[in-house]
Design an enzyme around this catalytic site. Structure first.
Site, mmCIF file in Angstrom:
data_model
loop_
_atom_site.group_PDB
_atom_site.id
_atom_site.type_symbol
_atom_site.label_atom_id
_atom_site.label_comp_id
_atom_site.label_asym_id
_atom_site.label_seq_id
_atom_site.Cartn_x
_atom_site.Cartn_y
_atom_site.Cartn_z
ATOM 1 N N LYS A 1 -9.342 2.838 -2.448
ATOM 2 C CA LYS A 1 -9.595 2.253 -1.121
ATOM 3 C C LYS A 1 -10.932 2.766 -0.583
ATOM 4 O O LYS A 1 -11.192 3.984 -0.584
ATOM 5 C CB LYS A 1 -8.455 2.637 -0.180
ATOM 6 C CG LYS A 1 -8.534 2.014 1.206
ATOM 7 C CD LYS A 1 -7.308 2.437 2.035
ATOM 8 C CE LYS A 1 -7.256 1.796 3.397
ATOM 9 N NZ LYS A 1 -6.064 2.245 4.168
ATOM 10 N N GLU B 1 0.839 -1.214 0.000
ATOM 11 C CA GLU B 1 0.000 0.000 0.000
ATOM 12 C C GLU B 1 0.874 1.264 0.000
ATOM 13 O O GLU B 1 1.912 1.302 0.661
ATOM 14 C CB GLU B 1 -0.877 -0.002 1.274
ATOM 15 C CG GLU B 1 -1.832 1.181 1.364
ATOM 16 C CD GLU B 1 -2.615 1.249 2.679
ATOM 17 O OE1 GLU B 1 -2.184 0.641 3.693
ATOM 18 O OE2 GLU B 1 -3.658 1.924 2.696
ATOM 19 N N CYS C 1 -5.508 -2.844 2.699
ATOM 20 C CA CYS C 1 -5.207 -2.763 4.133
ATOM 21 C C CYS C 1 -6.451 -2.823 5.018
ATOM 22 O O CYS C 1 -7.038 -3.888 5.182
ATOM 23 C CB CYS C 1 -4.359 -1.512 4.391
ATOM 24 S SG CYS C 1 -3.358 -1.645 5.881
HETATM 25 N N1 LIG Z 1 -3.112 1.423 6.328
HETATM 26 C C1 LIG Z 1 -4.143 0.963 6.997
HETATM 27 O O1 LIG Z 1 -5.263 0.892 6.498
HETATM 28 C C2 LIG Z 1 -3.860 0.500 8.412
HETATM 29 C C3 LIG Z 1 -4.880 -0.493 8.919
HETATM 30 C C4 LIG Z 1 -4.561 -0.969 10.304
HETATM 31 O O2 LIG Z 1 -3.506 -0.682 10.842
HETATM 32 C C5 LIG Z 1 -5.545 -1.784 11.031
HETATM 33 O O3 LIG Z 1 -6.629 -2.061 10.481
HETATM 34 O O4 LIG Z 1 -5.251 -2.164 12.180
#
Ligand SMILES: NC(=O)CCC(=O)C(=O)O
Length: 260
Positions: free
Chosen positions: A111, A42, A145
């Site tokens: 996203k 990401e 993510c």
């Molecule tokens: N970059 C993100 O979306 C981090 C997600 C995360 O750290 C979590 O769901 O815990």
């Protein structure tokens, strides 16, 4: 489909340096493992995420698209391009671009679930469409993510015949076990392959936990990693998806009439 995931230490706010690094890592992956498909983490252009987006977000995604398209064509590989910070339509998006072996952009996914604990929703706009497309005749899903936590979202992909779910991430400590547990659970409950590719290294705020992993539809690890920059590769036997679903017919036996 042979897949290589590039677990990378993304330089903060430095797209040129990150593009150089990715060129080298993709060349290395192609030479050492000969994958058909490569996936990136990401926000690999700037890391997760600088506060001066206007200086480094990719205008309309043009730089990223031309960069990844050339690499896909040069090596004749599919690239699921992780995600990058993009400036478009008067806002910033966390966007994933995917390319086929001819270098054609086959899909762009914004996203959907923005990570509010890091105030991502105050800087970025969210997408509103599922990330589903085809590469080499295989139905691919991409979820970025934090999207991984939203079980209904991922289930919709399975119901739309996704065979491999790619999850580019910038997932930090102290939630390494959560990252691994959710990837594994999504593989088992949806009976598809899950390729989680995380970042490593640190920013001022976060330390990314790595542990990129490729799971089969039983939730078994096909390739795993620790917290170093590396390339992990696995050959996905897509016929396993049918066998697992024949043996334990979750999609036959579910009762959507009661899930209201
Ligand atoms: N970059 C993100 O979306 C981090 C997600 C995360 O750290 C979590 O769901 O815990």
């Amino acid at each position: 489909m042979k897949v290589s995931a590039i677990q990378m230490d993304v330089a903060f706010n430095d797209p040129d340096k990150n593009r150089d690094r990715i060129s080298k890592l993709i060349e290395e992956a192609v030479e050492s493992s000969k994958p058909g498909t490569i996936v990136l983490p990401e926000m690999w252009n700037v890391s997760f995420f600088p506060d001066n987006m206007s200086a480094t977000a990719d205008e309309e995604g043009h730089d990223t698209q031309s960069f990844l398209s050339k690499l896909a064509r040069k090596y004749q590989i599919n690239i699921v391009g992780g995600s990058v910070a993009v400036k478009k339509d008067g806002g910033y998006y966390n966007t994933s671009y995917s390319f086929d072996r001819e270098g054609t952009l086959v899909h762009a996914y914004d996203k959907v679930h923005l990570f509010s604990p890091a105030d991502e929703h105050t800087v970025f706009e969210s997408g509103n469409k599922l990330g589903i497309f085809e590469l080499d005749g295989v139905t691919i899903g991409v979820a970025t993510c934090y999207d991984l936590r939203f079980v209904e979202w991922i289930r919709m992909m399975a119901l739309k015949e996704v065979e491999i779910l790619f999850v580019p991430a910038a997932w930090p400590h102290p939630r390494s076990e959560v990252w691994q547990a959710l990837l594994k659970a999504r593989a088992i409950e949806n009976q598809f392959f899950v390729v989680g590719v995380n970042s490593v290294g640190k920013t001022d705020q976060l330390s990314f936990c790595g542990h990129s992993t490729i799971y089969d539809p039983l939730g078994q690890v096909l390739a795993g990693s620790g917290e170093d920059e590396l390339i992990l590769t696995a050959d996905l036997d897509l016929s396993q998806l049918r066998t697992v679903r024949d043996d334990i017919g979750v999609f036959r036996d579910r009762r959507p009439d009661l899930y209201k």
